[in-house]
Design an enzyme around this catalytic site. Structure first.
Site, short mmCIF file in Angstrom:
data_model
loop_
_atom_site.label_atom_id
_atom_site.label_comp_id
_atom_site.label_asym_id
_atom_site.label_seq_id
_atom_site.Cartn_x
_atom_site.Cartn_y
_atom_site.Cartn_z
CG HIS A 161 -1.94 -1.04 1.22
ND1 HIS A 161 -2.77 -1.23 0.15
CD2 HIS A 161 -2.28 -1.97 2.15
CE1 HIS A 161 -3.59 -2.24 0.43
NE2 HIS A 161 -3.30 -2.71 1.62
CD GLU A 205 -5.42 -10.69 -19.48
OE1 GLU A 205 -4.53 -10.03 -18.92
OE2 GLU A 205 -6.60 -10.68 -19.10
CG ASP A 246 -2.04 -11.79 -16.67
OD1 ASP A 246 -1.41 -12.40 -15.78
OD2 ASP A 246 -2.96 -11.00 -16.42
CB CYS A 304 -3.62 -2.04 -21.70
SG CYS A 304 -4.30 -3.68 -21.47
C1 PEP Z 1 -1.92 -7.45 -18.30
O1 PEP Z 1 -2.05 -8.61 -17.93
O2 PEP Z 1 -1.00 -7.06 -19.06
C2 PEP Z 1 -2.88 -6.41 -17.88
C3 PEP Z 1 -2.85 -5.20 -18.36
O3 PEP Z 1 -3.78 -6.74 -16.91
P1 PEP Z 1 -3.40 -6.88 -15.35
O4 PEP Z 1 -2.01 -6.30 -15.16
O5 PEP Z 1 -4.45 -6.14 -14.61
O6 PEP Z 1 -3.44 -8.35 -15.15
MG MG Z 2 -3.87 -9.27 -17.05
#
Ligand code: PEP
Ligand code: MG
Length: 588
Positions: free
Chosen positions: A197, A442, A466, A513
């Protein structure tokens, strides 16, 4: 006078801080053991219960204060602490220790919470270590209420007027929000990780921070002069004047650079050097990050991790449909007409909500996570879908589904969406007809079948965090294999290229992303593969826009072709690094 010394840790919040060390350490533990006479036991239990009650009141009032000043997400941490103090599974073992061992309440609290905290900390997941810190925090406040003493660990009076660097074993959430931000310019801790946190709050406050510094408390003393380098993870003790001057200069330079990047980030449409239009959006988790999206000039939100609406809430209750709708409306309205990609809950795996999964999974990251968990909890999912649709008219909403592994899941989501739409329309709420639906790519099976998925959706979004984890079989949260987590591994690049081809052929937008989108070398590669949309933490948006303005798609295509022909991650990484140096020289 102490010698100059530099220590290394994990950088969690960038920037340079120069100040005097204030040791933020737990007060000497004043919990001497006292054996109780039989007739003292009942009054001791009563005393303990009163202390738990008044400690809960104090924490609840902190939560209210935090909610007003920082927002509901941060207050959730304290509301959770207050709940501990009402939970029999937390209070019961302490009371049993008082009764069975005939000991005073202070001692029973210290022993019981130390055991519990140590058990959490021994688990191999950073999130559990954070729960250990939460328990220590609750225990300290509880002990204060038992002793009735004024509780203050901050000794800054002797340093009037000087900037302060907090040096701690670990910063608990309540420490972190109480940091006097007008005087504390940085912090360093011996323990903790990127997801603690305190690290999250540091990034949000823009306070440079380094965590996980071995030997920190053995080497740094109260009042020592400190430099914190939150970019490279360095901590200097008693730095020479020349080191301080160097860092001050870097800090000023970084601040000037950031300011001008930020200004340029608002300059309308971003185009590459040869005129290709690109979009740089922000990843957010908390509602109050909407202002950051605007401040840093992002072209909307590329990923709103909606599961944080639940994760930052106290207790196990899901936010109601109304609560969710209000939150989604707030984000959509605040950013309209910019697009906002809201990802449906990605819970399970290592993101908590174990009670939802309903069993102790041995391998949760390969278990009931993301959209699979949503299918297993249809009421939770339908509630979210209705809340999203009811809010959709407030702005430019796009829906994104996490952990898709094949076409069937998207078809199933469409059926549920249709039903949710009918339910919302029945209530007389207008729902736009054309809300785009996207799939996160992912999971390797989704990447391999991107050509089948692309025609079924309106857009695709590469979740590289992921995708790398599942492709390379490397746990993204396990530091013992962190050097094997290689974004430039040929297998990852081939999958990304395959997805880019599928999106181009189906004429569907594709965005990245995952964290890869924040790295210029990889952005160059993605650009060369035809990707035009990127999403990352809001503070990185201006730098990525600036980078994209300086490169051409032709160069990027050459770089991507060459990188795809290489055999190892090292080869690709060195090649990309060299390309960036060459581009910088040409651009200079
Ligand atoms: C990812 O897996 O790249 C992603 C953007 O989602 P998260 O990091 O929330 O798993
Ligand atoms: Mg992810």
């Amino acid at each position: 006078m102490k010698r100059q010394l530099s220590l290394t840790g994990i950088p969690v919040s960038p920037g340079v801080a120069v100040g005097r060390a204030v040791l933020w350490v737990s007060r000497e533990d004043s919990s001497p053991k006292r054996t109780l006479e039989p007739e003292e036991i009942e009054p001791e239990i009563e005393r303990f219960r009163r202390a738990a009650e008044s400690a809960a009141h104090e924490i609840e009032s902190t939560a209210r204060h935090v909610k007003e000043s920082l927002g509901a997400e941060y207050a959730g941490i304290f509301q959770a602490h207050a709940l501990f103090l009402k939970d029999r599974t937390f209070l019961g073992p302490i009371e049993r220790r008082i009764v069975h061992e005939k000991v005073n309440a202070e001692w029973a609290v210290a022993e019981t919470t130390a055991d519990l905290s140590a058990r959490f900390r021994s688990l191999p997941d950073e999130d559990f270590a954070d729960r250990g810190a939460d328990i220590d925090d609750v225990a300290r406040i509880l002990k204060k209420h038992l002793g009735g003493e004024e509780y203050s660990r901050l000794r800054m009076e002797d340093l009037a007027g000087e900037a302060i660097v907090l040096v701690a074993d670990e910063l608990t959430p309540s420490d972190a929000v109480r940091i006097p931000r007008d005087r504390v310019v940085g912090f360093v801790t011996e323990r903790g990780g990127r997801t603690s946190h305190a690290a999250i709050l540091a990034r949000s406050f823009g306070i440079p921070a380094v965590v996980g510094v071995p030997q920190l408390l053995a080497e740094i003393g109260e009042g020592d002069r400190i430099v914190v380098d939150g970019r490279d993870g360095l901590v200097w003790r008693e730095p020479s004047e020349s080191v301080v001057a160097l860092f001050r200069e870097r800090r000023d330079q970084e601040a000037r650079h950031e300011k001008s990047l930020k200004e340029r980030s608002h300059d309308g449409i971003t185009r590459t050097h040869d005129g290709a239009e690109v979009f740089v959006r922000a990843n957010i988790e908390l509602l109050n990050e909407v202002s950051d999206v605007l401040e840093y000039g992002a072209d909307g939100v590329g990923l709103f991790r909606s599961e944080f609406l639940y994760l930052s809430k106290e207790g196990d209750e899901f936010p109601s449909e109304e609560e969710q709708s209000l939150a989604y409306r707030q984000v959509l309205e605040g950013l309209a007409p910019r697009p906002v990609v809201i990802r449906t809950y990605d819970l399970g795996g290592k993101k908590g909500a174990r009670h939802l999964v309903g069993s102790d999974e041995v391998n949760p990251v390969l278990g009931l996570r993301g959209v699979r968990l949503c299918f297993a909890r249809p009421e939770m999912f339908s509630t979210q879908l209705r809340a999203l649709l009811a809010a959709a008219a407030s702005g430019n909403l796009r829906l994104l589904v996490p952990m898709v592994s094949g076409v069937e899941e998207i078809r199933r989501v469409r059926i549920l969406l249709k039903k949710a739409r009918e339910d919302v329309l029945e209530r007389g709420i207008a729902v736009p007809d054309d809300i785009p639906l996207g799939a996160m790519i992912e999971v390797p099976s989704a990447a391999m079948t991107a050509d089948l998925l692309a025609p079924e959706v309106d857009f695709l979004s590469l979740g590289t965090n992921d995708l790398i984890q599942y492709t390379l079989a490397v746990d993204r949260a396990n530091e013992t294999v962190s050097d094997l987590f290689r974004p430039t591994h040929p297998a990852v690049l081939r999958l990304v290229a395959r997805v880019a081809d599928a999106a181009r052929i189906a004429e569907k937008p594709l965005s990245v992303c995952g964290e890869m989108a924040a790295d210029p070398a990889l952005v160059l590669l993605f650009l060369g593969l035809g990707i035009r949309e990127f999403s990352m933490g809001p503070r990185t948006v201006p730098a990525v826009k600036e980078f994209l303005r300086g490169v051409s798609t032709r160069d990027a295509e050459r770089v991507a072709r060459a990188a795809l022909s290489m055999s190892t991650a090292d080869e690709v990484s060195s090649f990309l690094a060299q390309e960036l140096r060459d581009l910088a020289t040409v651009g200079a």
